[in-house]
Design a protein around this motif. Sequence first.
Motif, short mmCIF file in Angstrom:
data_model
loop_
_atom_site.label_atom_id
_atom_site.label_comp_id
_atom_site.label_asym_id
_atom_site.label_seq_id
_atom_site.Cartn_x
_atom_site.Cartn_y
_atom_site.Cartn_z
N VAL A 120 0.86 -1.18 0.00
CA VAL A 120 0.00 0.00 0.00
C VAL A 120 0.89 1.23 0.00
CG1 VAL A 120 -1.78 1.26 1.25
CG2 VAL A 120 -1.79 -1.25 1.25
N GLY A 121 0.68 2.12 -0.98
CA GLY A 121 1.54 3.27 -1.12
C GLY A 121 1.15 4.44 -0.24
N ASP A 122 2.16 5.10 0.30
CA ASP A 122 1.97 6.34 1.06
C ASP A 122 3.15 7.23 0.73
OD1 ASP A 122 1.31 8.35 2.76
OD2 ASP A 122 1.80 7.27 4.60
N GLY A 123 3.02 8.01 -0.35
CA GLY A 123 4.15 8.80 -0.82
C GLY A 123 5.22 7.90 -1.40
N ASP A 124 6.43 8.00 -0.87
CA ASP A 124 7.53 7.16 -1.37
C ASP A 124 7.68 5.87 -0.57
OD1 ASP A 124 8.39 8.28 0.98
OD2 ASP A 124 10.44 8.64 0.30
N LEU A 126 6.13 2.09 0.58
CA LEU A 126 5.22 0.97 0.31
C LEU A 126 5.20 0.05 1.52
CD1 LEU A 126 6.10 -0.06 -3.38
CD2 LEU A 126 3.99 1.01 -2.58
N ARG A 147 11.33 3.55 -4.21
CA ARG A 147 10.44 3.46 -3.05
C ARG A 147 11.18 2.87 -1.85
NH1 ARG A 147 7.86 6.01 -6.07
NH2 ARG A 147 5.68 5.77 -6.72
N SER A 152 4.53 -4.75 7.18
CA SER A 152 3.67 -4.35 8.30
C SER A 152 4.21 -4.88 9.62
CB SER A 152 2.24 -4.86 8.06
OG SER A 152 2.23 -6.28 7.86
#
Length: 332
Positions: A120-124, A126, A147, A152
Amino acid sequence: MTYVLVLIVLTLAIPWGGTVVARRLAGVLPPRWACLMLTGAAVLLAGGTISTLIGLFHVPFLASLEHLPLEQVLEVWPAVVPFACAAGAALLVQAVMLVRRWVQHRVLLKRAWLSADEGVGDGDVLVVPGTDVDAFALPGYRGRGSRVVVTSGMVRLLKEEEREVLLAHERAHLAGRHHLLSAVVDLAAVVHPSIRSLREALVFHLERWADEDAAAAVGDRRVAAVAIARAALAGTSRGRVAGYPLLSATSGPVPQRVEALLLPEPVAPHGSARRAGVTAVAGAVAGGAVAALALAYGLHEYVEYAARQLIGVPGGCSSMWGVVDALVGSGG
């Protein structure tokens, strides 16, 4: 031909000493300087080795181009053909291994991106779901930007301030393009076995470089040390391949990295210390490359001069031993 053989042996042996000097010098330099120096040393030493092999491989062909009968060359240097064949075989093997290693890098990078596609991407960043505890810098590939990949499991393990350290560490790898330095030295290690020790040293100093950048980003060296230690102790890092240009906060000799973070920030050399360091590297490491290039050029000049003497120049030497006498002032 004794002097030629001595030069060949010295040129092929110099990388063993050059790598020792480079590793020791890297140990007293700040991480960034150490990484650049190790990469430059690997390139120079590999280039010197290749130049030596090319010079040996071309001796019979240079003789034929200068209309020098091979029989006359063999009278003076009976081993010239075996030497040339061995050099040609070594060059061929190196070329195959270099291509194979480069393809392996690309394949592994592709697999890494495929494994990160579920993230899941959040800016740069994953975030990849799963119980594994891992994080690494993922270089760009086929139009996709670089990236930072974090599992998790790693996110759950670290506190917020420690996660900041981890992300800053991996971003430092990407910003410094450390994967390129790693790949260059990894490919150079294919050329000469002594360069493998530089590859191992480079991994440590690249991690130290990223550690220092991360500590500067969060403004607390102790927090950075704790974060690196916790991430490394819990990290799984399954499926890693030696020489793979992806770099992780959990790789390298972690105890030494943590100890270094608990010490004051290393300072880059200035003035005379900087000049002395640069001079030492240039003299000890570039010597192998310069000697090899001189050998390649010298072999060409030697055969050319011998050809002029043996194809009828008045007053010329009656044999290639006479050419040796003219070139080095001795009989052997």
